[in-house]
Design an enzyme around this catalytic site. Sequence first.
Site, PDB file in Angstrom:
ATOM      1  N   THR A 292       7.547  -5.809 -15.456  1.00  0.00           N
ATOM      2  CA  THR A 292       6.921  -4.841 -14.670  1.00  0.00           C
ATOM      3  C   THR A 292       5.342  -5.074 -14.875  1.00  0.00           C
ATOM      4  O   THR A 292       4.530  -4.930 -13.829  1.00  0.00           O
ATOM      5  CB  THR A 292       7.236  -3.392 -14.823  1.00  0.00           C
TER       6      THR A 292
ATOM      7  N   TRP B  41       3.839  -8.305 -13.377  1.00  0.00           N
ATOM      8  CA  TRP B  41       4.016  -8.307 -12.232  1.00  0.00           C
ATOM      9  C   TRP B  41       2.787  -7.832 -11.617  1.00  0.00           C
ATOM     10  O   TRP B  41       2.163  -8.018 -10.535  1.00  0.00           O
ATOM     11  CB  TRP B  41       5.063  -7.331 -11.759  1.00  0.00           C
ATOM     12  N   HIS B  42       2.228  -6.631 -12.145  1.00  0.00           N
ATOM     13  CA  HIS B  42       0.997  -5.969 -11.516  1.00  0.00           C
ATOM     14  C   HIS B  42      -0.234  -6.711 -11.683  1.00  0.00           C
ATOM     15  O   HIS B  42      -1.205  -6.606 -11.110  1.00  0.00           O
ATOM     16  CB  HIS B  42       0.657  -4.662 -12.293  1.00  0.00           C
ATOM     17  N   GLY B  43      -0.351  -8.107 -12.241  1.00  0.00           N
ATOM     18  CA  GLY B  43      -1.310  -8.736 -12.361  1.00  0.00           C
ATOM     19  C   GLY B  43      -1.350  -9.674 -13.606  1.00  0.00           C
ATOM     20  O   GLY B  43      -0.572  -9.401 -14.600  1.00  0.00           O
TER      21      GLY B  43
END
Lengths: 373, 470
Positions: B315, B318-320
């Site tokens: 997670t 996934w954001h960066g």
Amino acid sequence: MNEKRSALFTIIVIASVIVVFTAADLIQKDRLFSETENRVLAARPEFSLEALLWEDYTEKYEAYLTDQFVSRDKWVAIKTYMDLALQEKEIGGVYLGSDGYLIERHLPGDYSAVQESKKIALLDKLVWEWDAGVMLVPTADNILTDKLPRYAPYYDEKQLLDQVESHVGEEHFIDVYTVLQEHAQEEIYYRTDHHWTSLGAAYGYDAWAAYTGRRGGRYGAEDMELVAEGFLGTLQAKVNLDMAGDPIYYFPETLKRPLKVTYDLKVETDTCYEASHLDTKNKYGFFLDDNHAFVEIETGYPNHHTLFVIKDSYANCFIPLLIPHYEKIYVLDPRHFRGRLFEFMEKYEPEGGMDVLVLYNCIHFLEDFAYIE
Amino acid sequence: MVFSSIVFLFRFLPLFFLLYYLVPERMKNLILFLGSLIFYAWGEPVYVLLMLFSTVVDYVHGRLLERLRGKRRAKLVLLSSVVINLGVLCFFKYADFLIGSLNAVLGTKVPLLSLGLPIGISFYTFQTMSYTIDVYRGQARVQRNLLDFGVYVAMFPQLIAGPIVKYRDVEKSMHHRRITLPDVSEGLKRFCIGLGKKVLLANNIGELWAFVSAMDLRRISMLTAWLGIVAFGFQIYFDFSGYSDMAIGLGRMLGFRFPENFNYPYISASVTEFWRRWHISLGSWFREYVYFPLGGSRRGLPKQLLNILVVWMLTGIWHGAGWNFLLWGLWFAFALMLEKLFLGRLLAWLPKGIGILYTLLVALAGWVLFALETPAGIWSYVKAMTGTGVSLLDRQGVYLSRQYLILFLVALVASTPLAHRLTERLRGSRTGFHIALYRFGEKFIPAGLLLLSIAGIVDASYNPFLYFRF
């Protein structure tokens, strides 16, 4: 049925906002320039396949649409009033002070100790080489502190001035800070512009007079003459609020004897005030015809004294006040001057030497003061 | 194209919906597909091909899975789809991060690829993957029509910032959509509210964070540090949930029902609850396609804790593509594991207010990791927030809190279900005055928000797009 009717009505209300403004925007014509924002608006970018694929055509097109959007000025005003309702104390780096003052914001963290010492070292060299006087004028946020919004932070120019004084020595330091502080309740800064007023410059003259062993008080509020009203300066342009505008005064005494003023070695005239600027937005340009790289003033006072000033725009309304004391005044703005400063100065230095004055406001000094020896 | 722009609101939106509502039902998917391609190509004229590639890949894999149903080779087809999807995502999103990290560790100088990140790739890749996996599991029917499948992937409302819509959620609406007047009016209202959240709240309070984060972080006071990070917490919430609102509203106007993505996360009484309320569609994606397949909570506590760790590392990343995002994921994994072990039971026993306060602290500390990218920046900021070596308050901090007081109060109220409950009560009321008030408010409040948002967009000094790297 009632549900449906209500839904339809909702759709009409919201959709009409979109439809009406789309239609109006499609109909209206493009503008080149925004008077209220004082800037050129984006124009329609030229379309080509290359521009689309590799040259941010779409970004430019969006900038164009936004700049040319129908009744843009009104939307901008709505946004400004919204900001005022929410946070009211500053807009775009300008404090909204009490008593109608707009005050440019300079934050404590904006200028590092390294930057301070760099500029001071540069100044030091000039002072020792030319025995120059240093006149750094504090900006409004440091003097009109009681007009700032409560707790508004500002960069402390007093400590910068203390550093400068200890480097260049008392004998080269002109203390404008103390004088302006004493007159903080008077109209010494424009309400809509970042410059000091003619009255502020007159108190600056007192500081200069004290430094050179002359008597101060030569120029006072009662000696000023009004030349224009409704001056909306750079700060008003930034916040874009409706304001009354400032009056512009000058001291007629400075024109008592005939002058010869030469701008940039080319344009000759007989005054250091250029009235044509009073009809434009930039009324402060009245003083010394706005910004020139080099100005020569030949005064009608044949006292054989020469002054060379290295300066920013704060000096423009101050320099005329020195006319009675010099036969020749040379004014150089390093921002517009490409060349070796010391060589250039030597060219103008008469046999008997000349006085040299460095005149900046503290912020321009930190941001713009630079020269090549 | 982003929703909060003149070109979207006053060119794309009216033209597209005019066409969409005028054409007969069998043409609607074609119009929606073409419109979506233009919408995407406006910002990414080159990468639109990559999105089409992704679409075709999963379409073909879906068809293959249909043919091989029940056979062992089906698993190979699934594997191939996952490898291609993740491969594309990794190549465009993580290659430079990996190269940079390798260079740093090994001292090598492999040049970076410096590819721009295709907008929305993390969102649409997850959508296409969910489709193939669902088809393999027999949870979704195969889509034989390439155009209809293309509509599912490219549909412009959720294309670039979610919610991540699973294929089976919209399967039926793909062919049969009835668009009623209440659908359109609800959609329009939702869109205006989302736009207002983004332009009026997120952008304005975001200026405070932009201001604080640009200061010398070693010298800010404790008060300024807290103001800054609270501002960021509000900014990202209103920005992201506002965008989801706009997407859901536009979807509704098209005749789709997208899943909800946010449910007042800042009133959560535990981190576990926070993640059920924040970016719900991403959480449920990871739960369904990673956490459950790994065994979830059914194989004993040690295995469950490990699964939490894996899911939240993913997670985070996934954001960066950055170590700080990995750290951010680990931070939440840590809190979640503690809650599974004992903290959850403790919190349930304590008053709810304490749980909310604890959750907000965990979330805010998380935002420090999320918003600041360098270890030095994070370290200075943590020190400032804990008051080590800095003053507790200074002129700057006091000034900023006065300046942003009203905005903070508005944001605070808007983060709670207060306004929602109030409207629901009015709507359900039998008093004539209440109903009239509701009917009036439901029309003119969204319209007013729309007008104020237009002013905010026209005078756009600050209108960032926060998801460019998701």
